[in-house]
Design an enzyme around this catalytic site. Sequence first.
Site: not given
Length: 232
Positions: A191, A153
Site C-alpha cells: 500500500k 487495489s
Amino acid sequence: MLTRKQHELLMFIHERIRETGVSPSFDEMKEALDLKSKSGIHRLITALEERGFVRRIAHKARALEVLKLPESALPAGTGISRGFAPEVIEGGREDGGSAHTSLPENSFDVPVLGRIAAGVPIEAIQHRTHDVSVPASLMGTGEHYALEVQGDSMIEAGILDGDTVILQRCNTARNGEIVVALVDDEEATLKRLRKKGNSIALEAANPAYETRIFGPDRVDVQGKLVGLMRQY
C-alpha cells in the site's frame, strides 16, 4: 515461511514439548503470545500445519507434534546462516550475504519470497520460490527482494495482479511511498504509506478499496517499492 507470530508460537510449542513432553494448552499459547482470543491461536496453528511445521495427533488431548523448525532456529555449526529477510518472512540466503548477486549484462539475481496482497491484507508472504534477474536500473542501494502481487487495489499506481514488485529493504518510508506494510505482526500488504499525526494510513490506489488507518505501533515497514516487472 512464517510470520513473526507463527514463528513465536512454533518456538513456544517446541520449547514446551522439549521441557515437559506435552504441548501447551490453547490458553497457555494465547497468554504466551498475548492474544485476546483462542481463535487467533487456531488460525496460527492451521497456518503452521499448512506449511508443514506442526501436525495435530488425532484422538489425543493437547496433541501437537513439531515436525521441523525454521532455519533461523537451527543451532550454530549447521552451515546455515540466517541472513536478511523481512520480518514477515522466515529464513534468508544460505550464504548470509546480500539479497542479490551480480549477473552478466548489468543485472542482479533477486530472490522472490512469495506473494503479497494488493487488496485485503492476507498472510501472504510464504517462502522463497525462485530468483528473478532484475536490471540494475530498477534497483537502489542496499538489499532487495521481490514479491508477486495478488490483488487489484494498486491498479491506479500501475501495479497489477500477477506483477512482480522489487523492494528495497528498509524499516522507514516517506509519505506517499509504496511499501510492504506488516500489520499487527500478522498480515502483510502492499500500500501507499501516509502519516497523519500519530496515525498511519495505508492507502489503496483503487477507489473500490478504503484507506485503512492504524496506530503507529501496529504497522511495521518491511521494504519500499523500487521497481516492477511484468510478463505479457
